[in-house]
Scaffold this motif. Structure first.
Motif, PDB file in Angstrom:
ATOM      1  N   GLU A   1       8.528  11.329 -10.562  1.00 29.34           N
ATOM      2  CA  GLU A   1       7.174  11.293 -10.051  1.00 29.34           C
ATOM      3  C   GLU A   1       7.239  10.624  -8.495  1.00 29.34           C
ATOM      4  N   VAL A   2       7.970   9.576  -8.571  1.00 30.95           N
ATOM      5  CA  VAL A   2       8.242   8.775  -7.293  1.00 30.95           C
ATOM      6  C   VAL A   2       8.723   9.804  -6.264  1.00 30.95           C
ATOM      7  N   SER A   3       9.827  10.307  -6.791  1.00 27.66           N
ATOM      8  CA  SER A   3      10.581  11.383  -5.627  1.00 27.66           C
ATOM      9  C   SER A   3       9.998  12.286  -5.166  1.00 27.66           C
ATOM     10  N   GLN A   4       8.975  12.872  -5.961  1.00 29.04           N
ATOM     11  CA  GLN A   4       7.879  14.049  -5.633  1.00 29.04           C
ATOM     12  C   GLN A   4       7.026  13.459  -4.457  1.00 29.04           C
ATOM     13  N   PHE A   5       6.576  12.280  -4.853  1.00 32.92           N
ATOM     14  CA  PHE A   5       5.653  11.337  -3.807  1.00 32.92           C
ATOM     15  C   PHE A   5       6.346  11.013  -2.521  1.00 32.92           C
ATOM     16  N   LEU A   6       7.579  10.518  -2.643  1.00 32.81           N
ATOM     17  CA  LEU A   6       7.815  10.155  -1.354  1.00 32.81           C
ATOM     18  C   LEU A   6       9.063  11.316  -0.772  1.00 32.81           C
ATOM     19  N   GLY A   7       9.116  12.338  -1.292  1.00 36.10           N
ATOM     20  CA  GLY A   7       9.751  13.541  -0.811  1.00 36.10           C
ATOM     21  C   GLY A   7      11.327  13.520  -0.905  1.00 36.10           C
ATOM     22  N   TYR A   8      11.962  12.724  -1.413  1.00 39.27           N
ATOM     23  CA  TYR A   8      13.250  12.710  -1.540  1.00 39.27           C
ATOM     24  C   TYR A   8      13.766  12.019  -2.968  1.00 39.27           C
ATOM     25  N   ARG A   9      15.107  12.340  -3.466  1.00 43.44           N
ATOM     26  CA  ARG A   9      15.640  12.133  -4.641  1.00 43.44           C
ATOM     27  C   ARG A   9      15.704  10.568  -4.862  1.00 43.44           C
ATOM     28  N   VAL A  10      14.578  10.066  -5.596  1.00 41.34           N
ATOM     29  CA  VAL A  10      14.921   8.469  -5.765  1.00 41.34           C
ATOM     30  C   VAL A  10      15.379   8.112  -6.937  1.00 41.34           C
ATOM     31  N   SER A  11      16.545   7.229  -7.049  1.00 43.15           N
ATOM     32  CA  SER A  11      17.027   6.787  -8.246  1.00 43.15           C
ATOM     33  C   SER A  11      16.754   5.314  -8.458  1.00 43.15           C
TER      34      SER A  11
ATOM     35  N   PHE B   1       0.820  -1.165   0.056  1.00 41.79           N
ATOM     36  CA  PHE B   1      -0.001  -0.103  -0.150  1.00 41.79           C
ATOM     37  C   PHE B   1       1.026   1.208   0.022  1.00 41.79           C
ATOM     38  N   ILE B   2       1.745   1.412   0.830  1.00 35.39           N
ATOM     39  CA  ILE B   2       2.978   2.513   1.131  1.00 35.39           C
ATOM     40  C   ILE B   2       3.397   2.752  -0.067  1.00 35.39           C
ATOM     41  N   PHE B   3       3.861   1.622  -0.613  1.00 36.50           N
ATOM     42  CA  PHE B   3       4.722   1.909  -2.014  1.00 36.50           C
ATOM     43  C   PHE B   3       4.173   1.465  -3.336  1.00 36.50           C
ATOM     44  N   SER B   4       2.608   1.761  -3.537  1.00 35.69           N
ATOM     45  CA  SER B   4       1.937   1.359  -4.588  1.00 35.69           C
ATOM     46  C   SER B   4       2.321   2.062  -5.579  1.00 35.69           C
ATOM     47  N   ARG B   5       3.016   3.212  -5.676  1.00 31.35           N
ATOM     48  CA  ARG B   5       3.243   3.880  -6.820  1.00 31.35           C
ATOM     49  C   ARG B   5       4.820   3.837  -7.283  1.00 31.35           C
ATOM     50  N   TYR B   6       5.417   2.882  -6.595  1.00 27.57           N
ATOM     51  CA  TYR B   6       6.876   2.623  -6.861  1.00 27.57           C
ATOM     52  C   TYR B   6       7.285   2.125  -7.855  1.00 27.57           C
ATOM     53  N   GLN B   7       6.803   1.107  -8.310  1.00 26.26           N
ATOM     54  CA  GLN B   7       6.973   0.241  -9.398  1.00 26.26           C
ATOM     55  C   GLN B   7       6.906   0.692 -10.817  1.00 26.26           C
ATOM     56  N   PHE B   8       7.800   0.525 -11.467  1.00 25.06           N
ATOM     57  CA  PHE B   8       7.799   0.886 -12.802  1.00 25.06           C
ATOM     58  C   PHE B   8       6.817   0.073 -13.496  1.00 25.06           C
ATOM     59  N   LYS B   9       5.841   0.138 -14.493  1.00 27.19           N
ATOM     60  CA  LYS B   9       5.045  -0.815 -14.949  1.00 27.19           C
ATOM     61  C   LYS B   9       5.222  -0.621 -16.527  1.00 27.19           C
ATOM     62  N   SER B  10       5.943  -1.424 -16.965  1.00 26.09           N
ATOM     63  CA  SER B  10       6.246  -1.247 -18.402  1.00 26.09           C
ATOM     64  C   SER B  10       5.209  -2.304 -19.388  1.00 26.09           C
TER      65      SER B  10
END
Length: 412
Positions: free
Chosen positions: A317-327, A286-295
């Motif tokens: 977009e994930v970085s904006q959602f989580l509030g830190y630079r996600v690589s 639930f918390i990371f529902s937006r994390y995975q890249f769906k190809s």
């Protein structure tokens, strides 16, 4: 049984995650911190995605886990499964900090009670009410210690079960920004003869939780013959635990303007002791529902699709959602690039290799792979440049040999 588990864990958690020692699988490390706030030494169990040495140089979000001795193995294993195993990217790789108890009743209860039958007698509740002091230890000592000794990102999650679930709710209500996300599993919201529940619901009407996530899970803790519907109208003490959680769940669901990202589930087939495992699984999803890249299939079959651009936009977009630079994970992008190169989609492969260098400019492997790509596609000048950048970071005989071969061929 608890002592046996502790002995097993103690024996196995002295080496980096994933390591093997005399046939033993090692999960993490045991660390400790001398707390001035609590006036005692506190042990913590720490899982690092890449082991103690952290060769990749990456930084990670942190899960702070209450009742660490009971839930450390399951949570660390789940994080590894979701973020690494079989190429999974359901959540980011994360550090897990299991907080070992010294006085659980003291630390994980928000107020003192003399007794609270049928759940607590006067002996059990004697040291209750130290929750605020415990959170002070977490905020002023533990988090700074973890941030200074481990490669952390500024994203933190708190997970608690039972009393720990109560403390997760308490932290979110009274120290909202201490963590970005909270997982509360079968929390003891009956605390203080339901008075704590009443105050929490009243406070909920005043609070804002913008940018905060909460997942609430609760089990079937009712006697045989008592179902959820019957319990709603029951007034006996034996249903207080269930009724209290049900009540706070409704309050969270009905409070639509708080900014809280909220999810909950009633696990009708689970008990108080079995619910943590499945609840932790669902909460992370639930918390990371937006994390995975769906190809899509066309990302692979259509040579004109800019897969690197789509991938980069997703993580922006994930970085904006989580509030830190996600690589994106370096090895994942590298593997993807290698696969496109194998099927001769060189434009996609080159952009993905370049993306790896962009996100990981200090990675020797990223620059080496970029150099290998340029060699294979006939760009000798750029290959030399990439190999030189790799060697500037770290001398490696195989890269030096490749560079020398290129220079030698160019001098002929």
């Amino acid at each position: 049984m608890k002592n046996l588990l502790l002995l097993i864990i103690t024996a196995f958690v002295s080496l980096p995650a994933g390591a093997q020692n005399n046939g033993s699988v090692v999960v993490g490390t045991i660390d400790s911190i001398q707390s001035k706030v609590l006036n005692e030494q506190r042990k913590i169990w720490v899982y690092l995605p890449q082991g103690k040495q952290n060769p990749s140089g990456n930084r990670y979000p942190v899960i702070y886990l209450l009742d660490g001795t009971f839930h450390f193995l399951s949570v660390a294993g789940m994080v590894q499964q979701f973020s690494q195993v079989n190429g999974n990217t359901l959540c980011p790789e994360m550090i897990v900090v299991g907080i070992v108890n010294t006085d659980r009743t003291r630390d994980l209860t928000p107020t003192h009670v003399a007794a609270d039958p049928p759940y607590m007698d006067s002996t059990f509740s004697k040291t209750s009410g130290g929750g605020e002091q415990f959170l002070s230890f977490v905020e002023k000592e533990l988090i700074p210690y973890i941030d200074s000794h481990y490669p952390t990102q500024p994203y933190r999650m708190l997970i608690g079960h039972s009393f720990g679930g109560l403390m997760a709710i308490h932290s979110m209500m009274y120290h909202t920004r201490l963590f970005n996300a909270y997982i509360s599993i079968d929390p003891s919201m009956w605390w203080e003869d339901m008075s704590y529940l009443k105050r929490t619901k009243e406070m909920l009407q005043q609070k804002k939780f913008t940018g905060v996530s909460l997942y609430l899970a609760y089990a079937h803790t009712l006697d045989e013959g008592m179902d959820a519907q019957k319990a709603e109208n029951d007034t006996s003490r034996m249903t207080r635990h269930f009724r209290a959680i049900r009540s706070i769940d409704r309050a969270f669901q009905n409070k639509k303007d708080s900014g809280l990202r909220y999810g909950s589930k009633y696990y009708s087939s689970e008990t108080h002791t079995t619910v943590p495992l499945i609840a932790e699984h669902d909460a992370l999803r639930f918390i990371f529902s937006r994390y995975q890249f769906k190809s899509s299939t066309t990302d692979y079959t259509d040579p004109d699709v800019d897969i690197a651009g789509k991938y980069e936009n997703h993580f922006n977009e994930v970085s904006q959602f989580l509030g830190y630079r996600v690589s994106p994970a370096e090895n994942f992008v590298q593997g993807w690039a290698a696969e496109f190169f194998r099927i001769k989609q060189y434009a996609k492969a080159g952009k993905l290799y370049a993306l790896t260098v962009k996100y990981y400019p200090e990675s020797v492997d990223a620059h080496q792979s970029m150099g290998d790509f340029y060699v294979a596609t006939g760009d000798r000048t750029r290959a030399i440049d990439s190999y030189q950048k790799a060697l500037a970071l770290k001398e490696r005989p195989e890269i030096r040999s490749k560079l020398n071969e290129l220079k030698k061929a160019g001098s002929k």
